[in-house]
Design an enzyme around this catalytic site. Structure first.
Site, PDB file in Angstrom:
ATOM      1  CG  HIS A 191      -1.933   1.081   1.261  1.00 37.79           C
ATOM      2  ND1 HIS A 191      -3.076   1.021   2.022  1.00 37.79           N
ATOM      3  CD2 HIS A 191      -1.976   2.289   0.644  1.00 37.79           C
ATOM      4  CE1 HIS A 191      -3.765   2.137   1.869  1.00 37.79           C
ATOM      5  NE2 HIS A 191      -3.107   2.936   1.038  1.00 37.79           N
ATOM      6  CG  HIS A 199      -7.711   3.104  -0.514  1.00 36.31           C
ATOM      7  ND1 HIS A 199      -6.990   2.589  -1.557  1.00 36.31           N
ATOM      8  CD2 HIS A 199      -6.852   3.912   0.164  1.00 36.31           C
ATOM      9  CE1 HIS A 199      -5.742   3.077  -1.505  1.00 36.31           C
ATOM     10  NE2 HIS A 199      -5.641   3.885  -0.479  1.00 36.31           N
ATOM     11  CD  GLU A 223      -7.603   6.619   4.239  1.00 38.98           C
ATOM     12  OE1 GLU A 223      -8.121   6.525   3.108  1.00 38.98           O
ATOM     13  OE2 GLU A 223      -6.511   7.211   4.457  1.00 38.98           O
ATOM     14  CG  ASP A 241      -1.662   5.833   2.537  1.00 35.71           C
ATOM     15  OD1 ASP A 241      -1.916   5.573   1.348  1.00 35.71           O
ATOM     16  OD2 ASP A 241      -2.507   6.316   3.320  1.00 35.71           O
ATOM     17  CG  ASP A 242      -0.167   9.007   0.194  1.00 31.95           C
ATOM     18  OD1 ASP A 242      -0.088   8.821  -1.029  1.00 31.95           O
ATOM     19  OD2 ASP A 242      -1.180   8.745   0.864  1.00 31.95           O
ATOM     20  CG  HIS A 254      -1.425   6.066  -2.832  1.00 32.58           C
ATOM     21  ND1 HIS A 254      -2.590   5.863  -3.545  1.00 32.58           N
ATOM     22  CD2 HIS A 254      -1.687   5.671  -1.555  1.00 32.58           C
ATOM     23  CE1 HIS A 254      -3.518   5.377  -2.722  1.00 32.58           C
ATOM     24  NE2 HIS A 254      -3.000   5.249  -1.520  1.00 32.58           N
TER      25      HIS A 254
HETATM   26  N1  ADE Z   1      -4.681   8.505  -2.296  1.00 28.06           N
HETATM   27  C1  ADE Z   1      -3.472   8.702  -1.779  1.00 28.06           C
HETATM   28  N2  ADE Z   1      -3.466   8.422  -0.473  1.00 28.06           N
HETATM   29  C2  ADE Z   1      -4.719   8.034  -0.152  1.00 28.06           C
HETATM   30  C3  ADE Z   1      -5.352   7.597   1.029  1.00 28.06           C
HETATM   31  N3  ADE Z   1      -4.704   7.498   2.191  1.00 28.06           N
HETATM   32  N4  ADE Z   1      -6.655   7.278   0.982  1.00 28.06           N
HETATM   33  C4  ADE Z   1      -7.325   7.383  -0.162  1.00 28.06           C
HETATM   34  N5  ADE Z   1      -6.780   7.786  -1.318  1.00 28.06           N
HETATM   35  C5  ADE Z   1      -5.486   8.091  -1.311  1.00 28.06           C
HETATM   36 ZN    ZN Z   2      -3.815   4.715   0.343  1.00 26.38          ZN
END
Ligand code: ADE
Ligand code: ZN
Length: 330
Positions: free
Chosen positions: A12, A192, A195, A273-274, A14
């Site tokens: 996971h 997803h 969340e 994630d990011d 991006h």
């Molecule tokens: N796109 C990038 N990060 C995300 C996240 N945490 N949840 C949903 N979409 C995303």
């Molecule tokens: Zn994500």
């Protein structure tokens, strides 16, 4: 225990979420683009997010600097180098083509840069993996269908499809038909869910999208029948602890639901994630939960095991990494 030595998969991440402020500025210079910030520090100072939507607005703004295949290559290779340093052997990375298409970057060009970077990462660091093409749920099913028309001839270059972006108010069911087509083309399906959205979105991801993994899945804990289903079917939930903290879903790492999820018998792994936005890559996320939740070495190994079990890697590769993890505990 040195966590970097443990084989693990990142399921996971991006790829656009690995775009560091320095690279934002370097790419803007490359393309003669003007940014609304004076320098990378000023951009980084914006990284205080009230919620998912607040983060996504900045995340999409930064993506405007990705204009050609070389940019995607540079972005992904920089991420793979960091991942390799954390002991990541396999990466299944998301990308958001709808945003890049808006900027005039063809899907084939996005994929060319991403794949060249993965091939180079294989040669340099032995990292393998693939890409999961995401549909932006807040744009709705018709744009997703248009993306699939573009992607279908390139399906052999994709590992699977995913569903991301703002979750609340955007249930998965309308994306059923486009996921059906992607699965019929032989692609894996993930989504997803849970969340910020309710447990019903996780049910929908499983039942209507055929999701093989659920990304985040935190809110499954609100629904005991759902937990039972996820446990019985051994569905992997791809957790992202630092993301949850930075987006205000968890107030303190000591209260992160990961421990409760493990106690419930759920298959959970840790991801970033990011990472450029949330203060850390996979190794930082693992260290954060280890310290915050006082997790034992055995639990840390179990988290790595779940990442490998949950991956779409070839069974022989998975078995070899799992055997390596068994040896790490003796
Ligand atoms: N796109 C990038 N990060 C995300 C996240 N945490 N949840 C949903 N979409 C995303
Ligand atoms: Zn994500």
């Amino acid at each position: 225990m040195d966590l970097t030595a443990l084989p693990k998969a990142e399921l996971h991440v991006h790829i656009e979420g690995t775009l560091e402020p320095d690279l934002v500025f370097a790419l803007a210079r490359r393309h003669g683009l003007t940014l609304p910030w004076d320098d990378p520090e000023e951009l980084r100072a914006e990284y205080r997010f009230a919620d998912l939507s607040g983060f996504l607005a900045l995340y999409y703004d930064c993506m405007t600097v990705l204009r050609d295949g070389q940019d995607f290559y540079d972005l992904a290779l920089a991420y793979f180098e960091r991942a390799a340093h954390d002991g990541v052997r396999r990466v299944e990375a998301f990308f958001d083509p709808q945003v890049h298409l808006d900027h005039g970057v063809a899907l084939a060009e996005q994929l060319a840069g991403l794949h060249d970077a993965l091939a180079e990462a294989g040669r340099r660091w032995g990292v393998e993996g693939g890409y999961l093409m995401c549909f932006l749920r807040d744009r709705g099913p018709a744009p997703a269908q248009r993306l699939w028309q573009l992607a279908q001839p390139l399906a052999h270059r994709l590992l699977g499809v995913g569903l991301d972006s703002a979750e609340a108010g955007f249930p998965p069911e309308p994306f059923g038909p486009v996921f059906d087509q992607a699965r019929r083309a032989g692609l894996h399906a993930v989504a997803h869910g849970g969340e910020e959205g309710p447990p019903s979105y996780i049910w929908g991801a499983l039942d209507r999208l055929g999701a093989e993994r659920v990304d985040h899945g935190l809110r499954c804990l609100e629904d005991p029948a759902l937990v039972e289903r996820l446990v019985t079917e051994r569905v992997t939930l791809t957790g992202c602890p630092l993301s949850n903290l930075r987006l205000g879903l968890v107030d303190d790492m000591r209260h992160h639901p990961l421990s409760r999820m493990l106690e419930a018998g759920l298959r959970v792994c840790v991801n970033s994630d990011d990472p450029a936005y949330f203060g850390g890559y996979l190794g930082d996320n693992l260290e954060a939960v280890r310290q915050g939740l006082s997790l034992s070495d055995a639990t840390m190994v179990e988290l790595c095991r779940d990442s490998i079990r949950g991956s779409f890697a070839e069974p022989g590769r998975r078995a070899a990494w799992l055997a390596e993890l068994d040896r790490a505990l003796v």
